[in-house]
Design a protein around this motif. Structure first.
Motif, PDB file in Angstrom:
ATOM      1  N   UNK A 149       0.809  -1.220   0.000  1.00 57.50           N
ATOM      2  CA  UNK A 149       0.000   0.000   0.000  1.00 57.50           C
ATOM      3  C   UNK A 149       0.841   1.268   0.000  1.00 57.50           C
ATOM      4  N   UNK A 150       2.149   1.107   0.095  1.00 56.51           N
ATOM      5  CA  UNK A 150       3.045   2.258   0.196  1.00 56.51           C
ATOM      6  C   UNK A 150       3.969   2.317  -1.016  1.00 56.51           C
ATOM      7  N   UNK A 206       3.087  -2.332  -5.746  1.00 54.26           N
ATOM      8  CA  UNK A 206       1.876  -2.906  -5.176  1.00 54.26           C
ATOM      9  C   UNK A 206       0.629  -2.393  -5.872  1.00 54.26           C
ATOM     10  N   UNK A 207      -0.393  -3.245  -5.966  1.00 50.84           N
ATOM     11  CA  UNK A 207      -1.624  -2.922  -6.689  1.00 50.84           C
ATOM     12  C   UNK A 207      -2.279  -1.646  -6.144  1.00 50.84           C
ATOM     13  N   UNK A 208      -2.441  -1.569  -4.856  1.00 52.62           N
ATOM     14  CA  UNK A 208      -3.098  -0.410  -4.254  1.00 52.62           C
ATOM     15  C   UNK A 208      -2.217   0.823  -4.281  1.00 52.62           C
ATOM     16  N   UNK A 209      -0.891   0.640  -4.146  1.00 51.90           N
ATOM     17  CA  UNK A 209       0.015   1.783  -4.238  1.00 51.90           C
ATOM     18  C   UNK A 209      -0.033   2.388  -5.635  1.00 51.90           C
ATOM     19  N   UNK A 213      -1.002   6.253  -6.177  1.00 52.47           N
ATOM     20  CA  UNK A 213       0.110   7.141  -6.512  1.00 52.47           C
ATOM     21  C   UNK A 213       0.278   7.368  -8.004  1.00 52.47           C
ATOM     22  N   UNK A 214      -0.006   6.339  -8.810  1.00 54.24           N
ATOM     23  CA  UNK A 214       0.307   6.408 -10.236  1.00 54.24           C
ATOM     24  C   UNK A 214      -0.925   6.524 -11.125  1.00 54.24           C
TER      25      UNK A 214
END
Length: 396
Positions: A149-150, A206-209, A213-214
């Motif tokens: 997540x980070x 990471x999928x959620x990151x 963020x992207x």
């Protein structure tokens, strides 16, 4: 008419073996060599085949990939976000994971040209990717529920070299890379992945990151699927329809690995070879036993005539010589099976192959020896039983 008890019949059958031990030993040796040959030519190639199967399995014989068709075309439809969950419902599927192209660029630091991505791809990755594609971490660690997540990344083998991050020494400050304008901490580096070369040239987020963020939209780009090997073709046939029921033509599914065809051809070739060699071994052993029993009947005509004159029936004479033949073959079968198993275990251990000692061939060795003994002794036994007392005693 006197009937022989089974133990008495066995005792009579052993008379020839006790009185002519050298000949019995040589005959048993012939059948034992045949059975040992059968065990060895099935056991050693089976162990070799198991080692070959392990090597071929590393080439992805149970793997499939599903990707978006017409990438870059205005008509291209992304794979649905629910694709992984839908594929998991296919019964023969054992594992499924996904990555997605974030269409962002990565650079070593913020002083480099933002448009120079080093021909590397930034992929959003699910946490179960590594076991699905048989990948391993060379340095550091893989993404987990806490780090995914980070802003953390794991580098493929080629990506690590191009970004100048080849090691992650313990106790040293964490190294970072820049994706778009955000700094991501490198937490792991992968070993090369021959089955998925695109992963080697990728930076995995990471999928959620990636969502946070992207600007990642959640649609996977590539699905990696593993299934029961015997069902690969069946899974391939329904994979596109499962992922996109309305427009399966928008999904490209790779064909099964060529290694699977090679593996199956190898198994077929080995099977034919096993049967041929086993048949030859048993025939050779049976001929040896039959020859010994024919000679025994000729040499013991006087004994046969005397026993017939004293009241022995044809069935008892036949049973005596048939028992001798079966016991001789059985002793050879047990000895040959034991030697064959020991030879197989020793050779497989020396070659460091997986040990494959199936109960079937061992039981077949002993059982086959008994069958050979019956077949080899049938004619001599019948011939002995047909001798009348006068015919048999005429040679005395």
């Amino acid at each position: 008419m006197t009937r022989l008890a089974p133990l008495d019949l066995i005792g009579l059958g052993l008379v020839g073996l006790r009185t002519r031990p050298a000949r019995a030993l040589l005959s048993a040796l012939g059948i034992s060599i045949g059975i040992a040959t059968m065990i060895v030519v099935t056991g050693i190639p089976s162990s070799s085949q198991a080692a070959l199967r392990e090597k071929l399995a590393e080439l992805g014989t149970d793997g499939l990939q599903a990707t978006q068709a017409n990438v870059g075309s205005p008509d291209a439809l992304p794979l649905p976000e629910s694709a992984v969950g839908m594929v998991e419902r296919i019964a023969p599927v054992t594992a499924v994971s996904a990555v997605a192209n974030t269409h962002t660029r990565v650079r070593r630091n913020d002083r480099l040209d933002p448009n120079d991505g080093g021909a590397l791809t930034v992929l959003a990755s699910r946490l179960d990717l590594l076991p699905t594609i048989n990948a391993e971490v060379r340095s550091g660690r893989w993404l987990n529920a806490a780090t995914a997540d980070f802003p953390t990344v794991v580098l493929g083998a080629v990506a690590a070299v191009r970004l100048g991050v080849t090691e992650l020494p313990a106790g040293q400050p964490a190294q970072q890379v820049i994706i778009d304008d955000t700094a991501f901490t490198v937490i792991g580096i992968l070993h090369p992945t021959p089955l998925s070369p695109d992963i080697d040239r990728s930076v995995l987020v990471g999928w959620e990151a990636a969502r946070a963020t992207l600007g990642f939209d959640g649609h996977p780009t590539v699905l990696y699927v593993r299934c029961v090997e015997s069902e690969v073709e069946a899974v391939r046939g329904v994979l596109a329809t499962t992922i996109s029921p309305e427009r399966p033509g928008q999904v490209v599914v790779t064909r099964p690995s060529e290694a699977l065809a090679a593996k199956r051809a190898t198994e077929s070739s080995f099977s034919v070879l096993f049967l041929a060699l086993a048949a030859v071994a048993l025939v050779v052993g049976g001929i040896g036993v039959a020859n010994t029993m024919v000679v025994a009947v000729l040499e013991r005509r006087a004994e046969i005539g005397l026993r017939r004159a004293l009241g022995a029936t044809r069935g008892q004479i036949c049973g005596q010589f048939l028992t001798e033949s079966v016991v001789m073959a059985l002793l050879g079968g047990v000895a040959g099976t034991t030697f064959g198993l020991l030879a197989t275990i020793g050779y497989a251990s020396w070659q460091q192959w997986p040990l494959v000692v199936a109960v079937g061939p061992a039981a077949t060795g002993v059982g086959g020896a008994v069958v050979v003994g019956v077949l080899a002794g049938a004619y001599p036994s019948i011939r002995a039983a047909r001798l009348t007392p006068t015919q048999a005693l005429a040679t005395v």
